[in-house]
Design a protein around this motif. Structure first.
Motif, PDB file in Angstrom:
ATOM      1  N   ARG A   3     -53.686  32.955  25.506  1.00 41.32           N
ATOM      2  CA  ARG A   3     -52.743  32.216  26.592  1.00 41.32           C
ATOM      3  C   ARG A   3     -51.924  31.221  26.201  1.00 41.32           C
ATOM      4  N   HIS A  33     -48.512  31.902  30.722  1.00 41.58           N
ATOM      5  CA  HIS A  33     -48.740  31.885  32.199  1.00 41.58           C
ATOM      6  C   HIS A  33     -47.154  31.380  32.625  1.00 41.58           C
ATOM      7  N   VAL A  74     -56.299  29.075  24.165  1.00 46.09           N
ATOM      8  CA  VAL A  74     -54.906  28.683  24.892  1.00 46.09           C
ATOM      9  C   VAL A  74     -54.154  27.603  23.943  1.00 46.09           C
TER      10      VAL A  74
END
Length: 236
Positions: A3, A33, A74
């Motif tokens: 991510r 995102h 992430v």
């Protein structure tokens, strides 16, 4: 699955990251995102976003996000301009000695940025000198705005031809890439957040990468995040 959070300086970068970079990186199993505007101030407990003219709010925004999502898979990156960068940006004064070598200078600033944030998951990217440099990768894209304005397009192409890479187009108040574009196409300045990503999409990521080595190096690093994580797990 990797991510990635992207902190964008303005709406132009935010849309560019969402419409071009996001689907591209998904092919490499790196999932962005929704890109967020980076903070420029915090007043009365409320974060104000957009613009990269104040370093402390940007830094605090990034540190807060790193703390909120501390997972090893992430990562966090930025899309901020070298043009008119925050005067208190780490290493800015020292970087003046590198002004004649823009790529070396921006890499030095990114290194100082990374050191100041001090988290391996943070991958700083500073645009040389601003987003509009990408559009000089192929100025014929401005036919989209008005195909009849051949002289204006030729003027932008002549500027691009003067530089080894569009990323070297300088950062003066009247000579920054966006200023040069607006001088030929005033309407661009009124709707840059819409036109900027649309024009880049017409050019295509591969052409932009081929003409903008600093941008290409950043995107290549993001593409390799899955392999980086896999290799890190193997060495644990």
């Amino acid at each position: 699955m990797i991510r990635l959070y992207v902190f964008a300086e303005g709406q132009t970068e935010q849309t560019f990251a969402d419409t071009l970079i996001k689907p591209h990186l998904a092919q490499h199993e790196v999932f962005i995102h929704y890109p967020r505007l980076i903070a420029h101030a915090r007043k009365n407990g409320k974060v104000h976003r957009g613009g990269g003219r104040n370093y402390a709010p940007m830094k605090n925004d990034i540190l807060r996000s790193l703390k909120e999502d501390s997972n090893a898979d992430v990562f966090f990156t930025t899309m901020i301009d070298l043009y008119a960068i925050a005067p208190d940006f780490p290493g800015l004064i020292e970087s003046e000695s590198l002004r004649q070598n823009p790529i070396e200078r921006v890499e030095f600033l990114e290194q100082r940025f990374a050191e100041d944030i001090s988290d391996y998951r943070f991958i700083p990217y500073i645009q040389l000198h601003e987003y509009e440099a990408y559009l000089f990768a192929d100025p014929t894209c401005f036919e989209y705005l008005d195909a009849r304005r051949t002289k204006e397009i030729e003027a932008l192409q002549a500027i691009a031809n003067q530089y080894e890479t569009p990323e070297f187009i300088n950062d003066g108040q009247q000579t920054a890439p966006s200023k040069r574009i607006i001088a030929q196409f005033p309407d661009y300045g009124k709707s840059k957040s819409a036109f900027g990503p649309q024009l880049a999409e017409l050019i295509g990521l591969e052409v932009i990468r081929s003409r903008c080595p600093h941008f290409n190096a950043w995107l290549s690093r993001l593409e390799s995040l899955k392999n980086y994580c896999n290799n890190s797990l193997e060495t644990v």
